[in-house]
Write an enzyme that holds these catalytic residues in place. Structure first.
Site, PDB file in Angstrom:
ATOM      1  N   GLU A 194     -85.702 -31.834  70.592  1.00 62.03           N
ATOM      2  CA  GLU A 194     -86.446 -30.896  71.174  1.00 62.03           C
ATOM      3  C   GLU A 194     -85.930 -30.326  72.577  1.00 62.03           C
ATOM      4  O   GLU A 194     -86.373 -28.943  72.831  1.00 62.03           O
ATOM      5  CB  GLU A 194     -87.532 -31.641  71.686  1.00 62.03           C
ATOM      6  CG  GLU A 194     -89.029 -30.704  71.073  1.00 62.03           C
ATOM      7  CD  GLU A 194     -90.294 -31.665  71.364  1.00 62.03           C
ATOM      8  OE1 GLU A 194     -90.355 -32.729  72.187  1.00 62.03           O
ATOM      9  OE2 GLU A 194     -91.246 -31.439  70.786  1.00 62.03           O
ATOM     10  N   HIS A 213     -75.072 -48.674  53.752  1.00 64.10           N
ATOM     11  CA  HIS A 213     -75.702 -49.029  52.358  1.00 64.10           C
ATOM     12  C   HIS A 213     -76.403 -47.843  51.988  1.00 64.10           C
ATOM     13  O   HIS A 213     -77.100 -47.866  50.967  1.00 64.10           O
ATOM     14  CB  HIS A 213     -76.153 -50.208  52.097  1.00 64.10           C
ATOM     15  CG  HIS A 213     -75.274 -51.424  52.229  1.00 64.10           C
ATOM     16  ND1 HIS A 213     -74.652 -52.093  51.263  1.00 64.10           N
ATOM     17  CD2 HIS A 213     -74.739 -51.893  53.559  1.00 64.10           C
ATOM     18  CE1 HIS A 213     -73.730 -52.944  51.707  1.00 64.10           C
ATOM     19  NE2 HIS A 213     -73.923 -53.154  53.155  1.00 64.10           N
ATOM     20  N   LYS A 238     -99.016 -24.817  66.223  1.00 59.46           N
ATOM     21  CA  LYS A 238    -100.415 -25.399  66.922  1.00 59.46           C
ATOM     22  C   LYS A 238    -101.590 -24.314  66.706  1.00 59.46           C
ATOM     23  O   LYS A 238    -102.737 -24.643  66.067  1.00 59.46           O
ATOM     24  CB  LYS A 238    -100.429 -25.446  68.351  1.00 59.46           C
ATOM     25  CG  LYS A 238     -99.625 -26.688  68.841  1.00 59.46           C
ATOM     26  CD  LYS A 238     -99.585 -27.016  70.267  1.00 59.46           C
ATOM     27  CE  LYS A 238     -98.564 -27.993  70.539  1.00 59.46           C
ATOM     28  NZ  LYS A 238     -98.271 -28.159  72.054  1.00 59.46           N
TER      29      LYS A 238
END
Lengths: 455, 455
Positions: free
Chosen positions: A286, A315, A429
């Site tokens: 961000e 792994h 938003k």
């Protein structure tokens, strides 16, 4: 102090950055970035750099007073917050509480539960297993307009009200802007205890504000030690580039980014530090993922953080890191000493393939795997560096958090961007408001419908 | 069936792949890849494709018999495994158990704890909170030579022995190769119950073998439904390219990879599916991250998976995805319907900024945010597609897991690589042996010492 090991430059010259050479080339630029940040901070009034002041602990007294008033009266704390309002607390409690704290018969602090999504099955599921009379709710939103957090707040408030009646008001704590936003007046009207998020502290830089400190303190963590460690990172940050590991590591990140490595893997070798990877991923992404508008042109910058945990992800991911594209810089975090010094037991004599492990500390195996992986990646042309911390305690974790925030801020300066805003999240938003039928967003809703996007 | 929505091609033409056009260009290549996999599978004896046979459920009877014998006698199951030996079980229990299953007063299945690292503080911490008389241990390692798993096995065995004496032998179950390796003879000597990992099933493809099914079954999950769903994916896989969403989604992945997008973000909108991201990241990275040696040349291929969870990571990663480099393909997973249908409560009348949420289902908000984010990313030139599942239950999750394994296998065919081996992890293992003083690795140890790498 933490020990930044630029393994890259010490070994395997062909893939290495010459750190000494790079430092002499870039020391002036680094110290200019450092100076810019320190000057703005010291001048006061900067709208973004409040996090550099948090290690002083202005809010500590209020946090400790609240903890002392509440401790013993409650067993569980629900933290309502998303992104920067939850990742700091989650990192602190996961790293510093007993690894199975919530299952301990007798606990030095509350169980802390983080609600960081609008997953109704999870929210209702949590309320089902808690005792409302013994549960606190800490709602964290700077503005009070964070949709996800405020939805969960409505559920928790309704649940408390139904179970304990008017007493619910004593069981909710709001952490929010000291003046602005809608949560502050709401909390005052309801009579909730409140703590501030300083206006100059963004979510991803708020772990050492009340946002992170209150959940940590209620969870039994030594928050004074956290701040003490963070102050040590602030002191270190004042050094000249030649002796400043924050500046040096920021430079390494920056130069590999300039070379086109667009992925930054963050890989602590510790299960307890697994959420540090999530916290760092937000901080890095961000802050630095920006569309830079300068000099009449624009450039999309920022490397993509990848969360990993060693040894576990050896792994899962190391096959790709060894053989796949050379597009990564890997940041390891090494813990020198485990808390318990647990030993691997001796194998039975006939289990001969395991004998070599017997009676050695687990942490020795952990760090052998880190060294082996770092070397194997370098061998494959994948550069990496390691940040070491002596052990996982509040003081060293506080230092590491502040180290990484300062590193990120410097990286932003080197990229010539504002590392402290997030303009890119606005459209999502607004479109969510439109889809949810919030008044005032009819135009966007019509536009989405025209594109065939409806619920 | 799952619904693969190639949002990219339906909307916002400028950033979109023309799926219909791409399909007509590549249908033959896709069906060649499909045919190659199906032919090898049906011919039998392929060393890698045993996972395509798992949905038939050959091991189901043994798993259920073991579950029926053990259920009610134990409260906790410790799963010892790393990578493919833990991520499948972790994905299943996190998605399909009650979200706070371990805190329920009365539970439909055991609590399942995964030890997937050599973090001694975590291993000892877990043993501290469990009652050895009521705890089972499932040690999972195909070869029995997985250092991390076998170290934890030694600790758990010593703990059980100390607490319950010789009865420990009835409390350990080994999941391992039916013939080879060191765990099989060890288990037979000790008298442990055992289950097989078929030699033709690699760890990251083993979720529907006993590796994933036993922890799921002991955790109270309907494993027959899991396999039923997986069989539906196998049936779907037989369709022609024009009606085959597995082939189509593999093509989308492949073409964006060819366009230079080296990052694949996997982002289910569900907290319960958070470990599906980890499972997928291993599947994708280890299968496709390869140094391809063909026609006398070599090429490092494979995109890097990034784990994400919506809506949570909107507040962490979406700033970067919107404004940062256009180097990503984003895969969303959408859940049409929540289990509980939980509603967001009505706000108080004066909390006017929250009124629009009142009385709407949480899942509506969740999916509004998914649609909004998908659209906002397309608007920023970041392509994405969505896989929808009607709800999170065993049948649909089984279908999704098999869908993703088939997609990955096809992606491997399109890349002209072997998607089923992992040669790149060998060096790290050998160097770990050397650093830990295992006999037979003196030469490597000397080499590391010469480079200055010691513990």
């Amino acid at each position: 102090m933490l020990n930044f090991q630029n393994i890259t430059s010490e070994r395997l010259g062909s893939h290495a950055l010459d750190l000494e050479g790079a430092l002499s080339d870039h020391a002036a630029r680094l110290e200019q970035a450092q100076g810019a940040l320190l000057d703005r901070f010291r001048a006061g009034g900067d709208p973004y750099l409040g996090w550099m002041d948090l290690p002083r602990g202005e809010v500590l007294g209020d946090v400790l007073a609240l903890r002392d008033r509440l401790a013993g009266h409650y067993d569980d704390l629900i933290v309502l917050g998303i992104g920067g309002s939850s990742l700091g607390g989650l990192t602190l409690t996961t790293a510093l509480q007993h690894p199975f704290h919530n299952s301990l018969a007798s606990r030095p602090g509350m169980r802390v539960h983080f609600i960081d999504n609008v997953d109704g099955d999870v929210i209702e599921g949590l309320l089902e297993v808690l005792d409302a009379r013994r549960t606190l709710v800490n709602v964290i939103s700077k503005s009070g307009t964070t949709t996800e957090t405020m939805a969960a707040y409505l559920s928790c408030k309704a649940w408390l009200q139904a179970q304990v009646g008017e007493k619910y008001k004593a069981q909710i704590i709001a952490t929010t802007d000291p003046q602005k936003g809608i949560l502050r007046p709401l909390a005052e009207r309801e009579g909730y205890a409140t703590l501030p998020v300083p206006p100059t502290v963004g979510g991803r830089f708020s772990v050492l504000s009340a946002v992170g400190l209150l959940p940590a303190a209620l969870g039994g963590i030594d928050v004074e030690a956290l701040l003490r460690g963070a102050r040590r990172a602030m002191e270190h940050f004042e050094r000249s580039a030649a002796h400043n590991e924050i500046l040096q590591s920021a430079l390494v990140q920056h130069l590999y980014g300039e070379q086109g490595k667009n992925i930054t893997v963050f890989m602590p070798y510790s299960t307890r530090l697994r959420f540090l990877s999530d916290w760092y991923a937000q901080l890095w992404a961000e802050s630095l993922g920006k569309n830079r508008q300068r000099d009449g042109g624009s450039a999309r910058v920022g490397t993509t953080p990848v969360k990993a945990v060693g040894t576990t992800d050896q792994h899962s991911q190391v096959q790709l890191y060894r053989e796949g594209p050379q597009d990564k810089l890997v940041v390891f975090v090494k813990v020198e000493q485990a808390d318990r010094g647990a030993l691997i037991p001796n194998a039975e004599p006939d289990e001969n393939e395991m004998n070599y492990l017997g009676n050695k500390p687990y942490q020795t195996l952990m760090n052998a795997e880190l060294h082996a992986t770092a070397y194997a990646l370098l061998d494959a042309g994948q550069p990496n560096y390691t940040i070491s911390l002596p052990r996982i305690d509040a003081e060293h974790l506080g230092e590491l958090l502040q180290f990484l925030m300062l590193q990120t801020a410097v990286a932003g300066e080197l990229l010539n961007i504002n590392a402290f805003d997030q303009p890119g999240v606005e459209l999502g938003k607004v479109l969510t408001y439109a889809l949810m039928g919030r008044p005032g967003f009819d135009e966007q809703r019509a536009q989405l419908e025209a594109e065939g996007i409806t619920l």
